[in-house]
Scaffold this active site. Structure first.
Site, PDB file in Angstrom:
ATOM      1  N   HIS A  62       0.869  -1.181   0.000  1.00 15.67           N
ATOM      2  CA  HIS A  62       0.000   0.000   0.000  1.00 15.67           C
ATOM      3  C   HIS A  62       0.900   1.223   0.000  1.00 15.67           C
ATOM      4  O   HIS A  62       1.650   1.437   0.949  1.00 15.67           O
ATOM      5  CB  HIS A  62      -0.909  -0.013   1.239  1.00 15.67           C
ATOM      6  N   ARG A  64      -0.240   4.409  -0.564  1.00 16.49           N
ATOM      7  CA  ARG A  64      -0.977   5.550   0.024  1.00 16.49           C
ATOM      8  C   ARG A  64      -1.100   6.776  -0.874  1.00 16.49           C
ATOM      9  O   ARG A  64      -1.785   7.724  -0.513  1.00 16.49           O
ATOM     10  CB  ARG A  64      -0.360   5.982   1.362  1.00 16.49           C
ATOM     11  N   ASP A 305       2.253  -7.039   2.403  1.00 19.03           N
ATOM     12  CA  ASP A 305       1.079  -6.249   2.809  1.00 19.03           C
ATOM     13  C   ASP A 305       1.532  -4.982   3.548  1.00 19.03           C
ATOM     14  O   ASP A 305       0.925  -4.561   4.540  1.00 19.03           O
ATOM     15  CB  ASP A 305       0.115  -7.069   3.672  1.00 19.03           C
TER      16      ASP A 305
END
Lengths: 423, 323
Positions: A62, A64, A305
């Site tokens: 991720h 962002r 992750d």
């Protein structure tokens, strides 16, 4: 431009290579052989005592950006990846806005190109705004560079929508990645449901919440013929379901995170919110099953992750803090320390889970040192000890459960297309 | 007698000796509340903050009276968790409180673990006044004090705890305390409100913990029956169909109480839902110790405040040590 990596322990599971050798990089590509005199004008990297591996590939990060640049940017995430030995990372679409159309996909790719570090492959959303109702423009996103589709973090609850998503994705040869969680069963849960959650009075997320969706997705994969990738499996039951599906040649792959391989829900005692992630840390039995599945090939990839959050957000009540931990810069150390040194899983297997395994799961380039391919190379010291100090992370966020852990295994250098991006 | 931790965060971390220290100390404070002038100078000049993030009348008042009867200055802060910047409020609240140099802070919070999270940030003694569904150690201590007062022992007693086990911090703390002291605890209630792993939480204590299949089984032959409050909002989460059905299936009535030992005592942490988890006839019967629990709460909390704050006084504070 030439580079010779000398005397390294070359491990390339994609071709069954496991030997001390020199590696020549020419014009950004792995060269087919070392010819007499070909090294005269080459830069030399002395890899004595080090492992030379295809660049690591992380199927699940991720970044962002766009939207939450205070947690991470594409540039800082790509730098963190390079520092962790990852030459390719797949960026999940749960940004603001969601990566559910080609313009967002292109934005991510342009930002990643500007960053000039690890390669960034966008993962597009399955449904518009990941709301689980209408399909996102998958073909457009693929044309713009998306490599897979996922509504990660907001799993598609409507099974008919998921069926259609798989059918459509199959037409466009896209892998459907699912964060398997029945949101009704997991409602308001913050950690694994078990003895520890009962002791702590924290609402649990049962294994069934994950496994019921893993089972659904496997059945839909069989029905539709689509390629399905189960993200971050965390339970013994999920392992059994994937193993059985693979035995029946259902097109299913799966990944596991370093933290699920290294930790259990016992880490939550003490209420450190850096032990809060989704799926949650599970029981000893679950962890043992995941390690076994990494060993026997049921698991295709180790994916971090990587989920950066600002410390202000993590310094909350346990049940109010956001889910997620960073992982790019601790993955190698955790995997080597826990799986190789503690559980005796061979380096070739672990490197396979970080290179050709993920490359195959998403049909990505790389994951190999085959001649003629781009020179994405990770060189690491498998035995060097270090202490995890989040202040030294390249990532903008510090939310790791491994602070102060003593790990073995450090990245010495990372090359993308023959260009050194770390250190 | 002394207690050697800075904080009282839960029963699970306590030893049998710790528990007995609290209970024995409470005996000596019980007498203070019976005096004409209900005050001793023990904690004069000390500051106790009651920081409550959840509505509470009983526990907060009990701590306030306990502090005042020890001559401490007691301050009540009712904080809200509804502000948008929750993270700031928790950490900043802690820092602000620390700046006022309190000696002890009683914290009640709807999130499990908040007292534990704050204990590392504060020099003051932290007393867990109830954290979500996790622990409510002062309630368990006053319950044990009440049982001990009537039964003269805890070891070997059969104690039934009935009701919403899942959401009950009172049940968890009582399970830890009673099994540590050698009691045999039976749990019962709707299966929807008993976590599947509940039977494992007592660990290897002297007593035992059993999840019963029915309320009648749990009550049969019990020396103590503890009823837990059932909350109306559980109905909307489909835990049980109606309060009426709940009261019939799981409520404590006089006929049901006949299954217990003849000298069985009945307890309830309050506030009571008359006619739901417990009938008025039982509440008002001579077997009910519900008001004794409230009375004893003051003595037990005096003991807790005394032992924690007195411990701080025994050794020099950090600032003084450096001078």
């Amino acid at each position: 431009m030439k580079l010779i990596i000398k005397n390294g322990h070359v491990i390339d599971p994609s071709r069954g290579v496991d030997e001390v050798a020199d590696l020549l990089v020419e014009n950004g590509l792995i060269s087919d052989q070392l010819k007499a005199g070909s090294t005269a004008d080459a830069d030399v990297f002395d890899a004595s005592g080090l492992v030379v591996s295809p660049g690591f590939i992380d199927l699940h990060v991720h970044l962002r950006e766009p939207g939450e640049e205070y947690k991470e940017t594409i540039a800082s995430g790509a730098k963190a990846a390079a520092a962790g030995g990852f030459t390719s990372i797949c960026a999940m679409p749960n940004t603001h806005p969601v990566n559910d159309n080609a313009s967002v996909t292109r934005y991510i790719i342009e930002k990643a190109r500007d960053a000039g570090s690890a390669r960034v492959y966008p993962v597009g959303a399955i449904t518009r705004e990941s709301k689980g109702a209408e399909l996102a423009e998958m073909a457009e996103m693929k044309a713009a560079g998306a490599v897979a589709v996922s509504d990660d973090g907001r799993p598609v609850t409507n099974s008919q929508v998921m069926r259609h998503a798989m059918e459509y994705a199959r037409d466009h040869n896209l892998v459907v990645v699912d964060h398997c969680e029945c949101l009704d069963l997991s409602a308001r849960g913050v950690m694994n449901e078990g003895r520890i959650s009962t002791l702590l009075g924290l609402k649990g997320i049962s294994s069934t919440a994950e496994e019921s969706h893993v089972a659904r997705d496997i059945m839909l994969a069989e029905l539709t013929g689509a390629r399905v990738h189960i993200a971050h499996i965390s339970t013994r039951g999920s392992v059994a379901l994937v193993r059985a599906a693979k035995a029946q040649n259902i097109p299913v792959t799966c990944e596991v995170t370093p933290h699920h391989l290294a930790l259990t829900d016992a880490a939550v005692v003490g209420f450190d919110t850096n032990t809060k992630m989704n799926p949650p840390l599970r029981s000893d039995e679950d962890r043992a099953a995941l390690i076994e599945a990494a060993r026997d090939g049921t698991i295709d990839a180790i994916a971090t992750d990587h989920a950066p959050h600002h410390s202000d957000e993590k310094m909350l009540e346990y049940d109010r803090a956001p889910f997620g931990v960073t992982g790019l810069e601790t993955a190698l150390g955790v995997v080597l320390t826990k799986l190789h040194y503690e559980h005796g899983i061979p380096l070739t297997r672990l490197i396979g889970l970080l290179t050709c395994g993920p490359a195959r799961a998403f049909s990505l380039p790389g994951g190999t040192l085959a001649p003629g391919t781009p020179a994405d190379i990770t060189i690491f010291d498998p035995s060097r000890e270090w202490i995890v100090d989040p202040q030294r992370f390249q990532s903008r966020s510090r939310n790791t459960p491994f602070t102060a852990w003593k790990l073995r295994g450090t990245v010495s250098a990372t090359f993308v297309g023959g260009r050194k991006v770390f250190p | 007698m002394a207690f050697n931790s800075k904080d009282l965060l839960g029963i699970r971390e306590l030893t049998v000796e710790d528990i007995n220290t609290f209970l024995d100390t409470a005996e000596s404070f019980k007498e203070v509340s019976a005096r004409a002038i209900k005050k001793v100078p023990t904690l004069r000049g000390k500051t106790v903050i009651n920081l409550f993030f959840e509505p509470s009348t009983r526990t907060r008042t009990s701590f306030e009276i306990a502090a005042k009867r020890l001559s401490a200055d007691a301050i009540n802060i009712s904080a809200s968790t509804s502000s948008l910047s929750k993270g700031e409020s928790l950490i900043d609240t802690a820092r602000n409180l620390e700046a006022m140099s309190p000696d002890a802070i009683v914290i009640r919070h709807p999130s499990p673990g908040v007292p534990h999270q704050l204990s590392g940030l504060l020099n003051a003694s932290i007393i867990n006044g109830g954290d979500g569904a996790h622990e409510h150690p002062t309630q368990a201590l006053l319950d044990a004090f009440t049982i001990r007062g009537h039964k003269k022992r805890i070891e070997g007693l059969s104690v039934a705890i009935i009701g919403d086990i899942m959401h009950s911090r009172v049940a968890r703390s009582n399970v830890h305390l009673l099994t540590k002291l050698g009691a045999h605890v039976r749990i019962a209630g709707p299966r929807t409100l008993i976590p599947p792993h509940y039977a494992s939480i007592a660990g290897d204590s002297a007593g035992s913990l059993v999840v019963s299949n029915s309320v009648d089984d749990a009550i049969a032959g019990a020396d103590v029956v503890m009823m837990l409050r059932i909350q109306r909002e559980r109905m909307s989460d489909a835990y049980f169909p109606s309060l009426k059905e709940y009261s019939i299936q799981y409520g404590l009535t006089l006929p049901r109480l006949d299954l217990a030992e003849r000298d069985c005592i009945v307890m309830h942490p309050g506030p009571v839902n008359r006619g739901v988890e417990i009938s008025s006839e039982v509440v008002d019967s001579n077997r009910s110790l519900i008001l004794d629990q409230v009375t004893n709460g003051v003595a037990v909390r005096m003991a807790i405040l005394f032992l924690l704050v007195e411990r701080q006084t025994r050794k020099p504070a950090q600032g003084e040590a450096q001078q």
